[in-house]
Design a protein around this motif. Structure first.
Motif, PDB file in Angstrom:
ATOM      1  N   GLU A 156       0.833  -1.202   0.000  1.00 42.24           N
ATOM      2  CA  GLU A 156       0.000   0.000   0.000  1.00 42.24           C
ATOM      3  C   GLU A 156       0.875   1.261   0.000  1.00 42.24           C
ATOM      4  N   LYS A 157       1.971   1.225   0.744  1.00 41.93           N
ATOM      5  CA  LYS A 157       2.880   2.369   0.774  1.00 41.93           C
ATOM      6  C   LYS A 157       3.506   2.594  -0.601  1.00 41.93           C
ATOM      7  N   TYR A 158       3.929   1.521  -1.238  1.00 35.44           N
ATOM      8  CA  TYR A 158       4.537   1.627  -2.570  1.00 35.44           C
ATOM      9  C   TYR A 158       3.537   2.144  -3.595  1.00 35.44           C
ATOM     10  N   LEU A 159       2.329   1.597  -3.582  1.00 30.46           N
ATOM     11  CA  LEU A 159       1.321   2.016  -4.549  1.00 30.46           C
ATOM     12  C   LEU A 159       0.890   3.463  -4.335  1.00 30.46           C
ATOM     13  N   THR A 160       0.937   3.937  -3.100  1.00 32.33           N
ATOM     14  CA  THR A 160       0.613   5.334  -2.821  1.00 32.33           C
ATOM     15  C   THR A 160       1.598   6.258  -3.528  1.00 32.33           C
ATOM     16  N   HIS A 203     -11.569  -4.064  -4.688  1.00 32.50           N
ATOM     17  CA  HIS A 203     -10.534  -4.521  -3.765  1.00 32.50           C
ATOM     18  C   HIS A 203     -10.035  -3.411  -2.850  1.00 32.50           C
ATOM     19  N   GLY A 204     -10.877  -2.381  -2.679  1.00 31.38           N
ATOM     20  CA  GLY A 204     -10.534  -1.316  -1.753  1.00 31.38           C
ATOM     21  C   GLY A 204      -9.738  -0.200  -2.394  1.00 31.38           C
ATOM     22  N   GLU A 205      -9.442   0.813  -1.595  1.00 26.15           N
ATOM     23  CA  GLU A 205      -8.716   1.988  -2.063  1.00 26.15           C
ATOM     24  C   GLU A 205      -7.563   2.286  -1.112  1.00 26.15           C
ATOM     25  N   LEU A 206      -6.530   2.874  -1.661  1.00 24.79           N
ATOM     26  CA  LEU A 206      -5.373   3.235  -0.854  1.00 24.79           C
ATOM     27  C   LEU A 206      -5.762   4.234   0.233  1.00 24.79           C
ATOM     28  N   ASN A 207      -5.338   3.968   1.454  1.00 26.63           N
ATOM     29  CA  ASN A 207      -5.489   4.915   2.567  1.00 26.63           C
ATOM     30  C   ASN A 207      -6.934   5.337   2.813  1.00 26.63           C
ATOM     31  N   SER A 224      -6.146   5.368  -7.814  1.00 30.58           N
ATOM     32  CA  SER A 224      -7.078   6.280  -8.496  1.00 30.58           C
ATOM     33  C   SER A 224      -6.711   6.418  -9.971  1.00 30.58           C
ATOM     34  N   THR A 225      -6.024   5.420 -10.519  1.00 34.41           N
ATOM     35  CA  THR A 225      -5.528   5.473 -11.897  1.00 34.41           C
ATOM     36  C   THR A 225      -6.603   5.836 -12.902  1.00 34.41           C
ATOM     37  N   PHE A 226      -7.801   5.335 -12.703  1.00 30.25           N
ATOM     38  CA  PHE A 226      -8.853   5.518 -13.696  1.00 30.25           C
ATOM     39  C   PHE A 226      -9.536   6.884 -13.615  1.00 30.25           C
ATOM     40  N   GLU A 227      -9.403   7.552 -12.487  1.00 33.35           N
ATOM     41  CA  GLU A 227     -10.135   8.801 -12.269  1.00 33.35           C
ATOM     42  C   GLU A 227      -9.892   9.873 -13.336  1.00 33.35           C
ATOM     43  N   PRO A 228      -8.642  10.082 -13.816  1.00 35.18           N
ATOM     44  CA  PRO A 228      -8.440  11.128 -14.834  1.00 35.18           C
ATOM     45  C   PRO A 228      -9.221  10.892 -16.123  1.00 35.18           C
ATOM     46  N   TYR A 229      -9.645   9.642 -16.348  1.00 33.87           N
ATOM     47  CA  TYR A 229     -10.309   9.302 -17.603  1.00 33.87           C
ATOM     48  C   TYR A 229     -11.828   9.270 -17.492  1.00 33.87           C
ATOM     49  N   ILE A 230     -12.325   9.289 -16.242  1.00 37.16           N
ATOM     50  CA  ILE A 230     -13.775   9.220 -16.055  1.00 37.16           C
ATOM     51  C   ILE A 230     -14.468  10.415 -16.692  1.00 37.16           C
ATOM     52  N   GLN A 231     -13.956  11.611 -16.435  1.00 37.47           N
ATOM     53  CA  GLN A 231     -14.554  12.811 -17.006  1.00 37.47           C
ATOM     54  C   GLN A 231     -14.416  12.821 -18.517  1.00 37.47           C
ATOM     55  N   GLN A 232     -13.305  12.292 -19.027  1.00 39.69           N
ATOM     56  CA  GLN A 232     -13.123  12.211 -20.473  1.00 39.69           C
ATOM     57  C   GLN A 232     -14.198  11.338 -21.110  1.00 39.69           C
ATOM     58  N   PRO A 292      -9.990   4.071   5.082  1.00 31.97           N
ATOM     59  CA  PRO A 292     -10.477   3.122   6.094  1.00 31.97           C
ATOM     60  C   PRO A 292     -11.896   2.656   5.844  1.00 31.97           C
ATOM     61  N   ASN A 293     -12.666   3.421   5.061  1.00 33.75           N
ATOM     62  CA  ASN A 293     -14.042   3.014   4.754  1.00 33.75           C
ATOM     63  C   ASN A 293     -14.111   2.020   3.605  1.00 33.75           C
ATOM     64  N   ASN A 294     -12.993   1.864   2.895  1.00 36.75           N
ATOM     65  CA  ASN A 294     -12.910   0.886   1.818  1.00 36.75           C
ATOM     66  C   ASN A 294     -11.481   0.327   1.803  1.00 36.75           C
ATOM     67  N   PRO A 295     -11.135  -0.457   2.832  1.00 41.41           N
ATOM     68  CA  PRO A 295      -9.754  -0.909   3.012  1.00 41.41           C
ATOM     69  C   PRO A 295      -9.277  -1.851   1.910  1.00 41.41           C
ATOM     70  N   VAL A 296      -7.972  -1.862   1.716  1.00 37.12           N
ATOM     71  CA  VAL A 296      -7.350  -2.714   0.705  1.00 37.12           C
ATOM     72  C   VAL A 296      -7.595  -4.189   1.021  1.00 37.12           C
ATOM     73  N   ILE A 297      -8.026  -4.936   0.008  1.00 36.41           N
ATOM     74  CA  ILE A 297      -8.211  -6.384   0.123  1.00 36.41           C
ATOM     75  C   ILE A 297      -7.073  -7.060  -0.636  1.00 36.41           C
ATOM     76  N   PHE A 298      -6.240  -7.767   0.078  1.00 36.74           N
ATOM     77  CA  PHE A 298      -5.091  -8.440  -0.523  1.00 36.74           C
ATOM     78  C   PHE A 298      -4.960  -9.796   0.144  1.00 36.74           C
ATOM     79  N   GLY A 299      -5.043 -10.865  -0.644  1.00 37.94           N
ATOM     80  CA  GLY A 299      -4.994 -12.201  -0.077  1.00 37.94           C
ATOM     81  C   GLY A 299      -5.376 -13.238  -1.106  1.00 37.94           C
TER      82      GLY A 299
END
Length: 280
Positions: free
Chosen positions: A53-57, A142-146, A118-126, A148-155
Motif C-alpha cells: 500500500e505504501k509503494y502504490l501510494t 478490492h478497496g482503495e489506498l489509505n 485512483s488510476t482511472f479517475e483522470p479518464y472518467i470525465q473524459q 479506512p471506509n474501503n480498506p485494501v483487500i489483498f490475499g
C-alpha cells in the motif's frame, strides 16, 4: 525470497495460500494447524500488504501528475459503443487491474477497479465528455489506498480450491484472516457488482488482467453468469513480438465450469487488440 523476485502479486497471493495450507500438517487432516505458525504467517503477510500500500501510494501520486502523457488516454477515447457491450477487464501499466462494464441497453460504463489506486479517475470525465455513454460508475472492488471506509483487500480468493475446502472442516478462524471473500463483506462493493451483472446481458473485455486463480471466486461469478455473452482478450506484445493471448486464454479457461461454453464465448485472437503499455 527467490519466488518473490520472479513472480507477480497474484503469485505472491498464491504463495501465501500454499504456505498456509502446508501448516495444516497432514494433507488430508487440516485439523493439525499450528496456531502460532498461522498467526506468524498472517503477521508477515500483513506487513507485506502494508508495504504494498505504501509503494502504490507513491506510484499513484506520480501517475496523477503524469496521467495526461500516457497512451491509455487515447486508448479509452477510441472506444466505440459497438465495441463495448458490458463487462470489461483492464490492467494499467503499473499492473493495476480495472474492469470496464457497459450496459448494452443504456450504454452505461461500470468500471470495476482492482488496483487500489485512483488510476482511472483522470479518464472518467473524459468518458463523460465524449457523449458516447449514458453514465459511468466506478467500483473499487478490492478497496482503495489509505481509505479506512474501503480498506485494501489483498490475499487469496479461490473458494473452489480443494485445500481451501478442507479449511472449513476445522475450527481455527485464523486461517481465514487473508481470505478475500470475508473481506468483501465489509463493504457493499461485491453486492453492487452482483446487482449490475443481474441487470441484463453483458460481454466482457479483458485488458491486461492475468485472471489468476487468487481471484477465482469473483471471476466465476462473472464468467459463469447466465447473462455473460462473450469475452474479448486484449493482449500485451513484447519487443520480440511475442504476445500473451494464449496464456491469458488458459488462465481465463480455468474459471469456467462449462468448458464448452468457454470455447463459444472467448473471441478469437485479433492482432489489433494489443493494449498499450506505459513506461516511466
Amino acid at each position: 525470497m527467490n519466488t518473490c523476485l520472479d513472480c507477480s502479486w497474484v503469485d505472491i497471493e498464491q504463495a501465501y495460500f500454499d504456505r498456509l495450507a502446508s501448516l495444516g500438517g497432514n494433507a488430508f487432516n487440516f485439523k493439525d494447524f499450528n496456531s502460532n505458525k498461522v498467526k506468524s504467517l498472517n503477521n508477515k503477510f500483513s506487513y507485506l500488504k502494508s508495504k504494498l500500500e505504501k509503494y502504490l501510494t507513491i506510484q499513484d501520486n506520480w501517475f496523477k501528475i503524469n496521467s495526461r502523457n500516457t497512451p491509455l488516454k487515447d486508448f479509452i477515447e477510441n472506444f466505440k459503443i459497438n465495441d463495448i457491450s458490458h463487462v470489461i477487464t483492464f490492467e494499467n501499466i503499473e499492473e493495476s487491474l480495472l474492469d470496464f462494464t457497459q450496459d448494452i441497453y443504456n450504454q452505461t460504463v461500470y468500471a470495476l477497479n482492482y488496483n487500489y489506486t485512483s488510476t482511472f479517475e483522470p479518464y472518467i470525465q473524459q468518458i463523460r465528455d465524449s457523449g458516447k455513454f449514458h453514465a459511468i460508475e466506478e467500483n473499487h472492488i478490492h478497496g482503495e489506498l489509505n481509505n479506512p471506509n474501503n480498506p485494501v483487500i489483498f490475499g487469496f480468493g479461490d473458494e473452489h480450491n480443494k485445500e481451501y475446502l478442507q479449511f472449513e472442516e476445522q475450527s481455527n478462524n485464523d486461517v481465514f484472516e487473508h481470505i478475500k471473500s470475508y473481506h468483501y463483506m465489509k463493504t457493499a462493493n461485491y453486492s453492487n457488482l452482483i446487482r449490475f451483472l443481474n441487470h441484463g446481458n453483458f460481454r466482457v473485455y479483458i485488458l491486461g488482467h492475468s485472471c489468476g486463480l487468487s481471484d477465482r471466486t469473483m471471476f466465476k461469478e462473472i464468467f459463469d453468469h447466465e447473462n455473460c455473452k462473450s469475452f474479448r482478450i486484449f493482449h500485451y506484445t513484447n519487443k520480440e513480438g511475442e504476445n500473451d493471448f494464449f496464456d491469458k486464454s488458459i488462465n481465463l479457461g480455468r474459471h469456467f465450469t462449462d468448458k464448452g461454453c468457454m470455447r463459444k464465448l472467448i473471441v478469437n485472437f485479433n492482432e489489433a487488440d494489443a493494449f498499450p503499455q506505459f513506461k516511466k
